[in-house]
Design an enzyme around this catalytic site. Structure first.
Site, mmCIF file in Angstrom:
data_model
loop_
_atom_site.group_PDB
_atom_site.id
_atom_site.type_symbol
_atom_site.label_atom_id
_atom_site.label_comp_id
_atom_site.label_asym_id
_atom_site.label_seq_id
_atom_site.Cartn_x
_atom_site.Cartn_y
_atom_site.Cartn_z
ATOM 1 N N GLU A 174 0.771 -1.233 0.081
ATOM 2 C CA GLU A 174 0.000 -0.070 0.178
ATOM 3 C C GLU A 174 0.826 1.307 0.100
ATOM 4 O O GLU A 174 0.310 2.371 0.219
ATOM 5 C CB GLU A 174 -0.960 0.006 1.103
ATOM 6 C CG GLU A 174 -1.994 -1.118 1.305
ATOM 7 C CD GLU A 174 -3.333 -1.204 0.324
ATOM 8 O OE1 GLU A 174 -3.588 0.123 0.546
ATOM 9 O OE2 GLU A 174 -3.648 -1.844 -0.375
ATOM 10 N N HIS A 250 -4.574 1.616 7.280
ATOM 11 C CA HIS A 250 -3.345 1.656 6.918
ATOM 12 C C HIS A 250 -2.698 2.150 8.152
ATOM 13 O O HIS A 250 -3.331 2.695 9.195
ATOM 14 C CB HIS A 250 -3.106 2.917 6.058
ATOM 15 C CG HIS A 250 -3.639 2.501 4.528
ATOM 16 N ND1 HIS A 250 -4.449 3.432 4.096
ATOM 17 C CD2 HIS A 250 -3.494 1.582 3.796
ATOM 18 C CE1 HIS A 250 -4.484 2.605 2.622
ATOM 19 N NE2 HIS A 250 -3.853 1.603 2.742
ATOM 20 N N CYS A 371 -2.991 11.135 3.793
ATOM 21 C CA CYS A 371 -3.226 10.334 2.772
ATOM 22 C C CYS A 371 -3.160 11.149 1.577
ATOM 23 O O CYS A 371 -2.859 10.588 0.449
ATOM 24 C CB CYS A 371 -4.894 9.809 2.836
ATOM 25 S SG CYS A 371 -5.367 8.725 4.159
#
Ligand code: SUG
Length: 448
Positions: A174, A250, A371
């Protein structure tokens, strides 16, 4: 030589919508099918970029992707003209059309993992595009991500690009959302910190029970190998599986690091003491003094962290050595979090100031300030080698806001995604954008 952390923010694409596509991401699931406002989303993101630039930080921009992704729909068997592909998908498989329309590439912390030249064996900045293998709508991002990064960081003397890892769950990767780098100064060798959710091959590691662990240990190790990192310059740690099950999909939802500082929640990691000791001793070997700021669960619960995105903040170094935290508005509306932040900045520690941004459109899909940015540490020579079209300036900010005003809709629902006209609108907008950002041809409609 001078060195910088440059934040490249993802520009929100014109199809921004709430598709409910991310199982395990509480915000994405709870806002599913709400109508979105792509124009507002893009302007909120641009306002953050402009504000950071105005504060004196180096800021860049990363282009969105072509959506609906007609190429991806064709791979799934939809055929005919582009309009027919969209109409057929809308009629027979709406969830696939919605996935092919997601503007999820805006969360560029997931675009790639980046290792600065001071850490790598060949002295170049290394990029590995993330395969984002856990979710179909994100797994289709990496081919265009690689082309866009290639167009931004084109000079092979300074920049090395690696393709995404094999597209299987065992190498689920990721990108930078599970990667942090500690260093004394951005241009000096540092310690790269890889956080994984599970191991694919070693059954001794625990795993979450409810939600998926998106990042594997084996993927993180592969990235470290590809980038030529020294063993002494790497630390691996496992996320606490129980926080993944509470919506921490995450690691950047529960911890953030910058310089010599790690800001994290008490429940974020397994074997936290061992990990902190390793970070401290490895950073000391390259001349750094590791500091950790642990937020106790008695002050802020994991649920508060997930709802407010306290840790999905940007921790930025100011010229005097103190740090500034960029947080989303949701932190101010959570009483416990806001109270914690008041205490933190008033305590005379390294984090002295908090700045609040309204990023609600992105937050409703689980994407906070951190993000939305990909951090790239660069020295002066490397910064000069970056495609100048993507470095934020006041005129670029003006052109991008005008571009958004001209091309974006202010309301998007599932019905709008089924409208073949949307594809034409998006292509016209992106074609113009590649000229504004001087990217050349990077989108499928430009190269096929
Ligand atoms: O992968 N949301 C993204 C949010 C990514 C946040 N990034 C970081 N934490 N670094 C995700 O879950 C939701 C899309 C939708 O439901 O429409 C989404 O993909």
């Amino acid at each position: 030589m001078k060195s910088y952390e440059v934040n490249f923010d993802g520009l929100v694409g014109p199809t921004h919508n709430y598709g409910g596509l991310s199982y395990g991401n509480v915000a994405s699931q709870s806002n599913s099918q709400q109508s979105s406002n792509p124009k507002e989303a893009a302007l909120q993101g641009l306002a953050k970029m402009k504000a950071l630039m105005d504060m004196g930080f180096q800021q860049g921009v990363l282009a969105p992707q072509e959506r609906p992704d007609v190429v991806a729909l064709r791979r799934l068997g939809f055929a005919g003209s582009d309009a027919q592909v969209i109409q057929q998908a809308a009629k027979e498989a709406m969830p696939l059309l919605v996935a092919s329309c997601s503007a999820s590439s805006m969360w560029v912390a997931n675009a790639a993992t980046v290792s600065p030249s001071a850490d790598t064996a060949d002295g170049r900045v290394h990029f590995t595009a993330a395969n984002l293998n856990c979710k179909y709508h994100r797994s289709i991002e990496h081919p265009t991500t690689s082309r866009v990064l290639g167009a931004m960081f084109a000079n092979p003397h300074h920049f090395a690009h690696h393709a995404a890892l094999p597209a299987v769950a065992q190498f689920g990767d990721e990108g930078a959302a599970n990667h942090t780098r500690f260093c004394r100064a951005y241009g000096e060798a540092g310690v790269e910190f890889f956080v994984f959710g599970r191991s694919a091959f070693d059954t001794r590691y625990p795993a979450p029970q409810k939600y998926p662990a998106r990042q594997t240990l084996e993927a993180s190790q592969a990235v470290a190998r590809l980038h030529g990192l020294r063993e002494e310059g790497v630390v691996y740690a496992q996320q606490n599986p129980s926080v993944i099950d509470q919506g921490v999909f995450h690691n950047d939802v529960i911890a953030v690091g910058n310089g010599e500082v790690l800001f994290y929640h008490e429940d974020a990691f397994l074997e936290a003491d061992k990990m902190l000791a390793e970070l401290s001793s490895k950073l000391a070997k390259v001349g750094g003094k590791f500091q950790s700021v642990c937020v106790p669960r008695s002050a802020v619960t994991v649920d508060d962290a997930v709802r407010s995105y306290l840790f999905n903040s940007q921790l930025l170094s100011r010229p005097d050595g103190s740090m500034l935290l960029i947080v989303p508005e949701e932190c101010r509306s959570n009483e416990r979090v806001w109270q914690y932040l008041q205490g933190l900045t008033g305590a005379g520690g390294v984090i002295r100031e908090v700045k609040v941004f309204d990023l609600k459109q992105s937050m409703q899909n689980g994407g906070g300030p951190a993000c939305l940015r990909l951090r790239v540490a660069l020295n002066e020579t490397e910064l000069a080698a970056v495609n100048s079209g993507v470095i934020m300036t006041a005129p670029l900010y003006d052109s991008l806001t005008q571009w958004v005003e001209r091309h974006y809709r202010d309301r998007m629902t599932e019905n709008d995604l089924a409208d073949p006209q949307l594809l034409l609108e998006c292509r016209a907008a992106l074609d113009e954008l590649t000229q504004i950002l001087k990217l050349g041809s990077v989108y499928p409609f430009q190269i096929n």
